[in-house]
Structure formats: structure tokens, C-alpha cells
Design a protein around this motif. Structure first.
Motif, PDB file in Angstrom:
ATOM      1  N   ASP A  57       0.827  -1.206   0.000  1.00 53.64           N
ATOM      2  CA  ASP A  57       0.000   0.000   0.000  1.00 53.64           C
ATOM      3  C   ASP A  57       0.865   1.262   0.000  1.00 53.64           C
ATOM      4  O   ASP A  57       0.558   2.236  -0.697  1.00 53.64           O
ATOM      5  CB  ASP A  57      -0.945   0.022   1.195  1.00 53.64           C
ATOM      6  N   GLU A  58       1.944   1.249   0.774  1.00 51.94           N
ATOM      7  CA  GLU A  58       2.841   2.403   0.821  1.00 51.94           C
ATOM      8  C   GLU A  58       3.480   2.648  -0.548  1.00 51.94           C
ATOM      9  O   GLU A  58       3.561   3.786  -1.015  1.00 51.94           O
ATOM     10  CB  GLU A  58       3.922   2.197   1.885  1.00 51.94           C
ATOM     11  N   LEU A  59       3.918   1.580  -1.203  1.00 47.57           N
ATOM     12  CA  LEU A  59       4.557   1.726  -2.510  1.00 47.57           C
ATOM     13  C   LEU A  59       3.546   2.141  -3.584  1.00 47.57           C
ATOM     14  O   LEU A  59       3.868   2.952  -4.458  1.00 47.57           O
ATOM     15  CB  LEU A  59       5.276   0.444  -2.904  1.00 47.57           C
ATOM     16  N   VAL A  60       2.342   1.621  -3.516  1.00 44.35           N
ATOM     17  CA  VAL A  60       1.307   2.042  -4.466  1.00 44.35           C
ATOM     18  C   VAL A  60       0.962   3.512  -4.226  1.00 44.35           C
ATOM     19  O   VAL A  60       0.779   4.283  -5.179  1.00 44.35           O
ATOM     20  CB  VAL A  60       0.061   1.138  -4.383  1.00 44.35           C
ATOM     21  N   GLY A  61       0.911   3.921  -2.966  1.00 43.20           N
ATOM     22  CA  GLY A  61       0.690   5.341  -2.660  1.00 43.20           C
ATOM     23  C   GLY A  61       1.794   6.207  -3.250  1.00 43.20           C
ATOM     24  O   GLY A  61       1.534   7.306  -3.767  1.00 43.20           O
ATOM     25  N   PHE A  62       3.004   5.701  -3.208  1.00 46.69           N
ATOM     26  CA  PHE A  62       4.134   6.401  -3.818  1.00 46.69           C
ATOM     27  C   PHE A  62       3.938   6.543  -5.327  1.00 46.69           C
ATOM     28  O   PHE A  62       4.164   7.615  -5.902  1.00 46.69           O
ATOM     29  CB  PHE A  62       5.434   5.648  -3.505  1.00 46.69           C
TER      30      PHE A  62
ATOM     31  N   GLN B 293       1.322  12.261  -9.804  1.00 48.77           N
ATOM     32  CA  GLN B 293       0.675  13.511  -9.413  1.00 48.77           C
ATOM     33  C   GLN B 293      -0.786  13.316  -9.023  1.00 48.77           C
ATOM     34  O   GLN B 293      -1.652  14.134  -9.330  1.00 48.77           O
ATOM     35  CB  GLN B 293       0.833  14.546 -10.516  1.00 48.77           C
ATOM     36  N   ASN B 294      -1.049  12.185  -8.362  1.00 46.91           N
ATOM     37  CA  ASN B 294      -2.374  11.864  -7.829  1.00 46.91           C
ATOM     38  C   ASN B 294      -3.475  11.910  -8.895  1.00 46.91           C
ATOM     39  O   ASN B 294      -4.604  12.310  -8.620  1.00 46.91           O
ATOM     40  CB  ASN B 294      -2.711  12.752  -6.633  1.00 46.91           C
ATOM     41  N   GLN B 295      -3.124  11.436 -10.089  1.00 49.83           N
ATOM     42  CA  GLN B 295      -4.133  11.302 -11.146  1.00 49.83           C
ATOM     43  C   GLN B 295      -5.099  10.162 -10.830  1.00 49.83           C
ATOM     44  O   GLN B 295      -6.161  10.057 -11.429  1.00 49.83           O
ATOM     45  CB  GLN B 295      -3.463  11.027 -12.496  1.00 49.83           C
ATOM     46  N   PHE B 296      -4.705   9.298  -9.882  1.00 49.13           N
ATOM     47  CA  PHE B 296      -5.532   8.183  -9.443  1.00 49.13           C
ATOM     48  C   PHE B 296      -5.220   7.897  -7.987  1.00 49.13           C
ATOM     49  O   PHE B 296      -4.203   8.347  -7.460  1.00 49.13           O
ATOM     50  CB  PHE B 296      -5.287   6.933 -10.307  1.00 49.13           C
ATOM     51  N   THR B 297      -6.121   7.162  -7.339  1.00 52.29           N
ATOM     52  CA  THR B 297      -5.953   6.821  -5.926  1.00 52.29           C
ATOM     53  C   THR B 297      -5.372   5.408  -5.798  1.00 52.29           C
ATOM     54  O   THR B 297      -5.289   4.664  -6.784  1.00 52.29           O
ATOM     55  CB  THR B 297      -7.303   6.854  -5.199  1.00 52.29           C
ATOM     56  N   VAL B 298      -5.014   5.054  -4.580  1.00 53.22           N
ATOM     57  CA  VAL B 298      -4.534   3.696  -4.300  1.00 53.22           C
ATOM     58  C   VAL B 298      -5.589   2.675  -4.705  1.00 53.22           C
ATOM     59  O   VAL B 298      -5.289   1.678  -5.363  1.00 53.22           O
ATOM     60  CB  VAL B 298      -4.145   3.549  -2.811  1.00 53.22           C
ATOM     61  N   ASP B 299      -6.830   2.916  -4.339  1.00 55.24           N
ATOM     62  CA  ASP B 299      -7.905   1.984  -4.694  1.00 55.24           C
ATOM     63  C   ASP B 299      -8.074   1.882  -6.208  1.00 55.24           C
ATOM     64  O   ASP B 299      -8.289   0.789  -6.744  1.00 55.24           O
ATOM     65  CB  ASP B 299      -9.229   2.400  -4.050  1.00 55.24           C
ATOM     66  N   GLU B 300      -7.992   3.004  -6.902  1.00 62.08           N
ATOM     67  CA  GLU B 300      -8.108   2.975  -8.368  1.00 62.08           C
ATOM     68  C   GLU B 300      -6.949   2.203  -8.997  1.00 62.08           C
ATOM     69  O   GLU B 300      -7.140   1.492  -9.984  1.00 62.08           O
ATOM     70  CB  GLU B 300      -8.187   4.396  -8.926  1.00 62.08           C
ATOM     71  N   PHE B 301      -5.760   2.332  -8.418  1.00 61.11           N
ATOM     72  CA  PHE B 301      -4.613   1.546  -8.899  1.00 61.11           C
ATOM     73  C   PHE B 301      -4.909   0.064  -8.756  1.00 61.11           C
ATOM     74  O   PHE B 301      -4.775  -0.699  -9.699  1.00 61.11           O
ATOM     75  CB  PHE B 301      -3.347   1.915  -8.116  1.00 61.11           C
TER      76      PHE B 301
END
Length: 114
Positions: A53-58, A64-72
Motif C-alpha cells: 500500500d505504501e509503494l502504491v501510494g508512492f 501527481q495523484n491522477q488516481f488513488t490507491v484503490d483505483e490503482f
């Protein structure tokens, strides 16, 4: 650098895959710095949910936050998750995609072998 999400949708009784492409021209130096911190604190060969989750957040931050962790997690096929992380890390470290690096290596090999 680009990431392609492949979302599965049910349309008129059919299953369709809808692709959504996200791009960035470059990564910021702060992202490179963060990767150095990850290298010091994360055992990449033994990651749990929190580390993923931390790496996906990275990755979200790099894009540039074009998508969220959940969207990833919804958009990347499971078998491409680790490869996608590696590709983004490679881009942050080198400014090049893995494909660009491979092409450069092949060109260097051609020139070397004449």
C-alpha cells in the motif's frame, strides 16, 4: 512514463475491458529521495499489505495523484502489480522506462559488436 489501467465492465451482458492511460513527463527529485528511503526500510523480497500500500501510494504521488490507491488496485491486473511498481521505480531512478533502457542496451551492443 505511462501506466495503463484495465478496468473490466459489464455492458449489455458482455464483459469489456476499458483501458485508461495515465502519463507523466518526468519524476521529481523528491520521488528519487523517497525511493532511497524505501531502499533503507523495506525488504522488497518479503513485503506485506502495508508495504504494498505504501509503494502504491508512492506511485500515485509520482503520477501527481491522477488516481488513488484503490483505483490503482482496481485498474492494474494482479499479475502486473509488481512489474508496474518496478517499472515506475526504474523510471524514477533513471528517467527512462525499462523499454527505453533495453533499447539503449541493444544499441550499445550493436555498436560494440560493429
Amino acid at each position: 512514463m505511462k501506466i495503463v489501467f484495465k478496468n473490466v465492465e459489464h455492458i449489455d451482458g458482455e464483459i469489456k475491458v476499458k483501458e485508461k492511460v495515465f502519463t507523466i513527463p518526468h519524476a521529481n527529485a523528491k520521488h528519487y529521495r523517497q525511493l532511497l528511503k524505501f531502499d533503507e526500510t523495506i525488504d522488497y523480497s518479503n513485503m506485506g499489505v502495508e508495504e504494498h500500500d505504501e509503494l502504491v501510494g508512492f506511485v500515485c504521488e509520482v503520477f501527481q495523484n491522477q488516481f488513488t490507491v484503490d483505483e490503482f488496485y482496481d485498474g492494474i491486473p494482479a499479475h502486473e502489480t509488481v512489474g508496474t511498481l518496478i517499472n515506475v521505480f526504474t523510471f524514477v531512478r533513471t528517467g527512462k522506462t525499462p523499454e527505453q533502457l533495453k533499447a539503449e542496451e541493444e544499441q550499445d551492443e550493436k555498436e560494440k559488436n560493429g
